[in-house]
Enzyme design. Sequence first.
Site, PDB file in Angstrom:
ATOM      1  N   HIS A 161      42.124  28.404  66.704  1.00  0.00           N
ATOM      2  CA  HIS A 161      42.957  27.443  65.987  1.00  0.00           C
ATOM      3  C   HIS A 161      44.406  27.926  65.972  1.00  0.00           C
ATOM      4  CE1 HIS A 161      38.963  26.164  64.829  1.00  0.00           C
ATOM      5  NE2 HIS A 161      39.473  25.078  64.278  1.00  0.00           N
TER       6      HIS A 161
ATOM      7  N   SER B 243      36.879  23.751  68.387  1.00  0.00           N
ATOM      8  CA  SER B 243      36.490  23.683  66.984  1.00  0.00           C
ATOM      9  C   SER B 243      35.118  23.012  66.863  1.00  0.00           C
ATOM     10  CB  SER B 243      37.573  22.946  66.168  1.00  0.00           C
ATOM     11  OG  SER B 243      37.361  23.102  64.779  1.00  0.00           O
TER      12      SER B 243
ATOM     13  N   GLU C  43      35.505  32.233  68.131  1.00  0.00           N
ATOM     14  CA  GLU C  43      36.713  32.202  67.310  1.00  0.00           C
ATOM     15  C   GLU C  43      36.340  31.598  65.967  1.00  0.00           C
ATOM     16  OE1 GLU C  43      38.443  29.281  66.208  1.00  0.00           O
ATOM     17  OE2 GLU C  43      37.009  27.911  67.128  1.00  0.00           O
TER      18      GLU C  43
END
Length: 351
Positions: A320, A146, A250
């Site tokens: 995630h 992230s 992502e």
Amino acid sequence: MEKRAFIKSIALGTLAIPVLGAGRAKAIAAEFAGAATLLAKKLYPGDTIGLITPAGVLDDEESIIIAREIFETLGFKVKEGKHIRSRYGNLAGTDQERIADIHDMFADKAVKAMVCVRGGSGTSRLLDRLDYKMIAQNPKILLGYSDITALILALYAKTGLVTFHGAVGISTWTKKLAEAFNAQFVANKPAVFENPKSKGDNIVQTKDRIATISPGVAEGVLLGGNMTVLTGLCGTTYLPEFKDKILFIEEVDEDMERVDRMFCQLKNAGILAGIKGFVFGKCTNCKPSGGYGSVTLDQLFNDYIKPLNVPAYSGAIIGHIAEQFILPVGAKVRMDASQGTITLLEAALKD
């Protein structure tokens, strides 16, 4: 993205090289060539793992307790960063506090690896004040994803250090994830990253399917992470060179029009044109935009990825989600877009 100014600065620097001393010319060349690959050492049972929070603030003490118990259960000692309970707005302490914890962990000879307790935001604020020379002299395992993408990519760009995109301390640590952790960091064996082949009660697989965008096989260094964070580094010296690399990305909680904008930025920055392969993970909780709606993710792949004519696929368990891959960022891999696999071609750590 100030691409024109960046290109102009390179051109001016190149023209200046003949009138500079040989040492200065070599320094400029080295700056643009990037750092050589740097490997940390693998873990042994009983080694110390440091917990750090380079990004968002932790919600409660239980997050730290659970993270500590996870790695103690796996057979490691745990050292907490001095400031992991700090708070500065939505951040896990001031910039100086979060930088201090990163530096302390890299400098501490007893600490063999660092796991980020969570992501969030704010990691990019630290990049211009990190001691990359000291970090390069003390290469260690770093695991996170992230917002930690900023630290992962900056460390590779500045030092060549191979780090790891994967679960954080507050992730769901199943037995399968624990096995993957040990396989990567203790056994240190080249792995094949492939979605689980589980049909459940269905006669065909419906969960974690991959979709081939363009078939083929490619080899190259694996680079990537969260799309928002990666595109936010465009135009900085903290984004590595993507020419001949395998790019994975992502995303989470984004409207598709914003995903479209980020794909456009990667294209206009020249990043997409240079890659040898492309892997898209999960776009978790991504949704159509309001008003007139938006293009779909498949349409974006058709617009931005298919014209590249490089092997590409989507749906990899990256992002995630629970039980995502632990990917060595900066290591050499082979990706097969038809089979949906990423194969590590060499050990990502030193024995």
